[in-house]
Write a protein that holds these residues in place. Structure first.
Motif, mmCIF file in Angstrom:
data_model
loop_
_atom_site.group_PDB
_atom_site.id
_atom_site.type_symbol
_atom_site.label_atom_id
_atom_site.label_comp_id
_atom_site.label_asym_id
_atom_site.label_seq_id
_atom_site.Cartn_x
_atom_site.Cartn_y
_atom_site.Cartn_z
ATOM 1 N N GLU A 194 -66.003 9.567 -17.415
ATOM 2 C CA GLU A 194 -65.021 8.661 -18.006
ATOM 3 C C GLU A 194 -65.058 7.284 -17.358
ATOM 4 O OE1 GLU A 194 -61.191 10.522 -18.115
ATOM 5 O OE2 GLU A 194 -61.813 11.893 -19.714
ATOM 6 N N LYS A 199 -62.803 3.949 -18.549
ATOM 7 C CA LYS A 199 -61.442 4.486 -18.585
ATOM 8 C C LYS A 199 -60.783 4.361 -17.216
ATOM 9 C CE LYS A 199 -62.156 7.667 -22.443
ATOM 10 N NZ LYS A 199 -62.001 9.060 -22.946
ATOM 11 N N ALA A 201 -57.355 5.428 -14.586
ATOM 12 C CA ALA A 201 -56.313 6.408 -14.285
ATOM 13 C C ALA A 201 -54.995 5.675 -14.069
ATOM 14 C CB ALA A 201 -56.686 7.203 -13.039
ATOM 15 N N ARG A 202 -53.975 6.059 -14.830
ATOM 16 C CA ARG A 202 -52.637 5.492 -14.689
ATOM 17 C C ARG A 202 -51.731 6.545 -14.052
ATOM 18 N NH1 ARG A 202 -54.625 0.556 -15.300
ATOM 19 N NH2 ARG A 202 -55.500 0.199 -17.397
ATOM 20 N N TYR A 204 -49.028 7.916 -14.959
ATOM 21 C CA TYR A 204 -48.525 8.970 -15.833
ATOM 22 C C TYR A 204 -49.584 10.020 -16.164
ATOM 23 C CZ TYR A 204 -50.444 5.465 -19.084
ATOM 24 O OH TYR A 204 -51.240 4.535 -19.707
ATOM 25 N N HIS A 205 -50.868 9.681 -15.991
ATOM 26 C CA HIS A 205 -51.925 10.659 -16.223
ATOM 27 C C HIS A 205 -51.812 11.835 -15.247
ATOM 28 C CE1 HIS A 205 -54.581 7.361 -18.180
ATOM 29 N NE2 HIS A 205 -53.951 8.065 -19.106
ATOM 30 N N ARG A 209 -50.868 14.665 -18.164
ATOM 31 C CA ARG A 209 -52.104 15.317 -18.606
ATOM 32 C C ARG A 209 -52.235 16.748 -18.044
ATOM 33 N NH1 ARG A 209 -56.030 11.947 -20.966
ATOM 34 N NH2 ARG A 209 -54.874 10.538 -22.342
ATOM 35 N N TYR A 242 -55.876 17.427 -13.057
ATOM 36 C CA TYR A 242 -55.335 16.567 -11.993
ATOM 37 C C TYR A 242 -56.464 16.013 -11.124
ATOM 38 C CZ TYR A 242 -52.673 15.032 -7.931
ATOM 39 O OH TYR A 242 -52.138 14.274 -6.903
ATOM 40 N N TYR A 245 -58.254 12.934 -12.650
ATOM 41 C CA TYR A 245 -57.607 11.625 -12.530
ATOM 42 C C TYR A 245 -57.523 11.153 -11.089
ATOM 43 C CZ TYR A 245 -56.798 11.901 -17.450
ATOM 44 O OH TYR A 245 -57.007 11.975 -18.818
ATOM 45 N N LYS A 249 -59.181 7.645 -10.125
ATOM 46 C CA LYS A 249 -58.440 6.630 -9.368
ATOM 47 C C LYS A 249 -59.250 6.148 -8.190
ATOM 48 C CE LYS A 249 -54.569 4.355 -8.490
ATOM 49 N NZ LYS A 249 -54.032 3.350 -9.442
#
Length: 253
Positions: A194, A199, A201-202, A204-205, A209, A242, A245, A249
């Motif tokens: 990704e 893409k 990582a925010r 909320y992900h 997710r 988890y 992401y 990050k």
């Protein structure tokens, strides 16, 4: 004069599969050739493979799943390919179906195999696995791997696809730590895939997710009916999301 029966190349990519390798090689013994591409295993996998004189072993550095499977495919001498993972097993009924399908004049270019997920020695009926299927039998001349996918590789098929009637057994869950390791590994590799697509990582992900993954598999896809086994599998699958992401990050920074 009867047309000769098509020959099959059975392919495997392996790394530290000493618990599976003898059984899967025996399972594939009906193929006309077996080729194993190993990523320099550090357990007894290589020793056990070399004890099977009818198996061609190639050691090659692992880059990603698509790269390794593409290389293995290039080594095959026959057009019909049976590409298994080391933790998969063909039942006698599925074997008979394979040998029949490849002789049919209107055979598809590629075949999906539905998989029965095994929690150690017990079948899992739900937990998101009830619709699980992958391409496992196909014609080399009619396919190629999507180079943009580095994990959960995607086969691009030129021609028709079909689904086999009999299911493949998937012994993916050996123990908690082993399955957890797989999910974390897949999650980190998915993050790299990704990241290449830009893409991000925010915050909320990390919450929504994994939570969606767990609820989808445990509630919507009935993992709750698999009891404690379903709870463990759905939790570890969510943990893999988890990990994706978390790795994404880190790659951003």
């Amino acid at each position: 004069m009867n047309k000769a029966t098509p020959k099959i190349s059975a392919l495997l990519i392996t790394f530290n599969e000493e618990d599976n390798i003898n059984e899967v090689l025996a399972n594939l013994s009906f193929a006309d050739e077996i080729i194993v591409v190993d990523s320099y295993s550090t357990d007894n996998t290589l020793k056990l493979i070399r004890e099977n004189k009818n198996v061609k072993l190639i050691c090659r550095k692992f880059v990603n799943y698509t790269d390794q499977k593409k290389y293995a495919l290039e080594q095959a001498n026959y057009d019909w390919i049976l590409f298994l993972d080391a933790d998969e097993r063909i039942t006698p009924s599925l074997k008979d179906e394979i040998l029949k399908v490849i002789t049919e004049p209107d055979a598809a270019s590629a075949y999906f195999f539905q998989r029965t997920f095994m929690f150690k020695t017990k079948k899992i009926y739900f937990s998101g696995w009830q619709s699980d299927k992958n391409y496992r039998l196909f014609r080399k001349s009619k396919v190629h791997f999507d180079q943009d996918r580095i994990v959960h590789e995607t086969l691009v098929v030129d021609g028709a696809s079909a689904t086999m009637k009999h299911k493949l057994l998937h012994f993916s869950y050996k123990n908690y730590e082993d399955y957890k390791g797989k999910m974390l590994k897949y999650g980190r590799m998915k993050a790299k895939e990704e990241a290449k697509k830009g893409k991000k990582a925010r915050w909320y992900h990390f919450i929504f997710r994994p939570l969606y993954k767990f609820i989808n598999h445990y509630i919507i896809r009935l993992g709750i009916l698999d009891g404690k086994k379903g709870l463990i599998i759905c939790y570890l699958n969510a943990l893999g999301v988890y990990a994706r992401y978390k790795e994404l990050k880190q790659l951003q920074s």
